[in-house]
Scaffold this active site. Structure first.
Site, PDB file in Angstrom:
ATOM      1  N   TRP A   1      40.575  32.520  45.919  1.00  0.00           N
ATOM      2  CA  TRP A   1      40.490  33.873  46.463  1.00  0.00           C
ATOM      3  C   TRP A   1      39.400  33.967  47.530  1.00  0.00           C
ATOM      4  CZ3 TRP A   1      43.093  37.434  48.158  1.00  0.00           C
ATOM      5  CH2 TRP A   1      42.799  38.801  48.114  1.00  0.00           C
TER       6      TRP A   1
ATOM      7  N   SER B   1      50.453  33.511  38.645  1.00  0.00           N
ATOM      8  CA  SER B   1      49.418  34.037  37.753  1.00  0.00           C
ATOM      9  C   SER B   1      48.973  33.015  36.711  1.00  0.00           C
ATOM     10  CB  SER B   1      49.939  35.285  37.046  1.00  0.00           C
ATOM     11  OG  SER B   1      49.131  35.585  35.932  1.00  0.00           O
ATOM     12  N   ARG B   2      47.697  32.657  36.772  1.00  0.00           N
ATOM     13  CA  ARG B   2      47.198  31.656  35.815  1.00  0.00           C
ATOM     14  C   ARG B   2      47.071  32.252  34.416  1.00  0.00           C
ATOM     15  NH1 ARG B   2      41.400  31.073  38.869  1.00  0.00           N
ATOM     16  NH2 ARG B   2      42.204  31.770  40.874  1.00  0.00           N
TER      17      ARG B   2
ATOM     18  N   SER C   1      47.175  40.859  44.606  1.00  0.00           N
ATOM     19  CA  SER C   1      46.899  40.036  45.786  1.00  0.00           C
ATOM     20  C   SER C   1      46.698  38.580  45.414  1.00  0.00           C
ATOM     21  CB  SER C   1      45.649  40.569  46.487  1.00  0.00           C
ATOM     22  OG  SER C   1      44.593  40.749  45.547  1.00  0.00           O
TER      23      SER C   1
ATOM     24  N   GLU D   1      40.504  34.162  33.675  1.00  0.00           N
ATOM     25  CA  GLU D   1      39.578  35.264  33.396  1.00  0.00           C
ATOM     26  C   GLU D   1      39.909  36.006  32.096  1.00  0.00           C
ATOM     27  OE1 GLU D   1      36.777  36.264  34.434  1.00  0.00           O
ATOM     28  OE2 GLU D   1      36.443  35.376  36.406  1.00  0.00           O
TER      29      GLU D   1
ATOM     30  N   LYS E   1      43.784  43.720  32.997  1.00  0.00           N
ATOM     31  CA  LYS E   1      45.163  43.245  33.233  1.00  0.00           C
ATOM     32  C   LYS E   1      45.294  41.750  32.959  1.00  0.00           C
ATOM     33  CE  LYS E   1      44.233  41.242  37.345  1.00  0.00           C
ATOM     34  NZ  LYS E   1      44.656  40.086  38.095  1.00  0.00           N
TER      35      LYS E   1
ATOM     36  N   ASP F   1      48.626  45.762  40.048  1.00  0.00           N
ATOM     37  CA  ASP F   1      48.026  44.473  39.719  1.00  0.00           C
ATOM     38  C   ASP F   1      48.525  43.956  38.371  1.00  0.00           C
ATOM     39  OD1 ASP F   1      46.476  42.296  40.238  1.00  0.00           O
ATOM     40  OD2 ASP F   1      44.552  43.264  39.860  1.00  0.00           O
TER      41      ASP F   1
END
Lengths: 332, 332
Positions: free
Chosen positions: A12, A255-256, A139, A282, A192, A245
């Site tokens: 990012w 998406s990890r 994003s 995260e 999220k 999001d």
């Protein structure tokens, strides 16, 4: 043009740096890990972002002092669990010219449950507290780095900061909306990731599209319920930083967090799953803070609680999902 | 056990009939199309639902009079554009025993912009008006027919009707939530089909996951804006019948509305695309009503308007998406 230092050269951070360089800003990267810094200096790209090339004029270094002396804009893109120590280190070397501090990190700090801008407000002196903003929204770096059309949110309590930050990121393929509810924007962006793990588990167990959509709906309700208790606005959860999001993180192959959940559901040990993904997941760290906050604020979060039990108390995924789906009949 | 007549033997009707038969109800199907009825009588399944077999005790007929005389529960699962004429026909033969009338159809009638329960209230006599409910939520027939876990919403202004209808559909894999906001539930269920076409167009143009999520977020905001103007509750759009159904329709491979949009984006003529899908694409009919309602209520619906222009005024998809994504910078 202004001098920007990006803290953290992950996907990012590197994506944002390349975008801002193209807009004419002078860009520096600080990377904690010497090996990663060396590799980036040499290759000028990241494995996961093969389309992206960092220009030779972009400086990459592990020396904060050198980078920060002349910086006017500071952007944090480090993992949430090293955010505070990075902020403390940065503060030591921050020059006089600093006019804007932006967090592009999504997470909650363990133990304190702090949002990233809360950490900045806590660690930074009075004259910097009103220069803080947070960047969020759907994003994925994989797409922004290829200039796919994307809409993001910049959040700050300060109107001037909002206008300034909006102009910095705005580009033909990146629309930037402003939001005064920084609590809601940051909280939703952190939460999220936990619910994306739940979605991934649903994918891994092949529960189907109907129940995945029901799970997402209930996830949004959970986020909103706890968010309101910590001062977020309800409407923020209906916006890009909320449902936008959440949807992209629960449904995108990039998406990890979703991917991590899928690996867990397929029986992989959590350490091995984290290793396989090879980047910070995260949600794995945020789930603890989320459950802790929920308890403090006396809010029920059935889904987050099940994710916690799966990851830290070895509860069986299938049993968790069954428990979630068989809660008693009732009104919405 | 009670006698249920299902009007319409498409995928959703047949799925509900099979489920209710398994719960012990006596099930009759009415199908308008003689050829389809004959095929279903013979094959006892639908091409799109290969896992499903209708028991021989389930009656399938084109003769409404015979079916309705003894019916206690009536379920509408016909396309929205033939809903009113079906309701009128049914009324002629409706017996004394009728105690519940449920609409499982998602759409708005052309010209009148009526919701399905509005049509029933208009066409049915006083003593039946308080027996009406609507079924909605993220529930693709392809999965419900295979007993994948699913959560749906039953909506009615009448508490007794809610409780009764909830009990009828409830099963171990189907959770049924009750909702008093029938306006919001029906309106969201209709509108989401239009926005699924938009999502499909985004898929067909390969705009990526970020912009698809942004589009969904804006779609939800549009639905909510117009919904509130016609008397729906804001919170309904955050629930299963709102965001839940929107997400599943925009992301599932089972969604015909999404699939239709994808074909359009890939350059297929609308008639050919409709033909290729081979089933009713509700969003194609609903978009006109949606835009008409928006004009009457003085609400701006940029996305729905673009879909209308693409489908009926031959606007280029790419241009539409560019116009949507390049609207001026502003606060959320």
């Amino acid at each position: 043009m202004k001098k920007i230092t990006l803290l953290g050269a992950g996907c990012w951070g590197v994506t944002l740096g390349a975008l801002l360089f193209k807009k004419g800003y002078s860009i520096n990267f600080w990377e904690y890990d010497e090996k990663k810094a060396e590799e980036l200096i040499k290759k000028r790209t990241l494995k996961r972002l093969p389309h992206l090339k960092l220009d030779k004029e972009i400086k990459i270094s592990t020396d904060l002092e050198e980078l920060l002396r002349e910086s006017e804009i500071l952007i944090f893109a480090v993992p949430s669990q090293v955010f505070r120590e990075t902020a403390k280190k940065a503060l030591i070397h921050l020059g006089e010219k600093i006019e804007l501090i932006i967090s592009a990190t999504k997470g909650l700090e363990r133990k304190t449950c702090s949002r990233m801008s809360e950490i900045l407000k806590k660690e930074f002196p009075e004259n910097l507290k009103n220069k803080i903003a947070a960047l969020s929204g759907p994003s994925h770096a994989e797409e922004v780095s290829q200039e796919f059309p994307t809409a993001v949110v910049i959040a700050s309590e300060n109107e001037e900061v909002l206008t300034q930050a909006q102009k910095i990121f705005f580009s033909p393929f990146l629309r930037v909306y402003t939001q005064k509810d920084i609590i809601g924007v940051e909280f939703a962006g952190a939460a999220k990731n936990v619910y994306a793990i739940a979605s991934g588990i649903s994918d891994g167990l092949n529960l189907g599209d109907n129940s995945k959509a029901a799970l997402l709906t209930r996830s949004l309700a959970e986020m909103q319920r706890l968010g309101e208790k910590i001062g977020a606005k309800k409407s923020t959860f209906l916006g890009l930083a909320g449902v936008g999001d959440l949807v992209v993180t629960c449904y995108s192959r990039h998406s990890r967090n979703r991917q991590f959940g899928e690996l867990i559901a397929k029986g992989k040990e959590k350490e091995k799953a984290l290793q396989e993904i090879g980047m910070v997941v995260e949600g794995f760290y945020t789930v603890e803070s989320l459950c802790q906050l929920a308890e403090e604020k006396n809010v029920e979060l059935p889904i987050a609680k099940e994710i916690y039990q799966i990851l830290f108390l070895k509860k069986d995924c299938r049993l968790s999902m069954r428990d979630l789906l068989s809660r008693e009949m009732r009104a919405e």
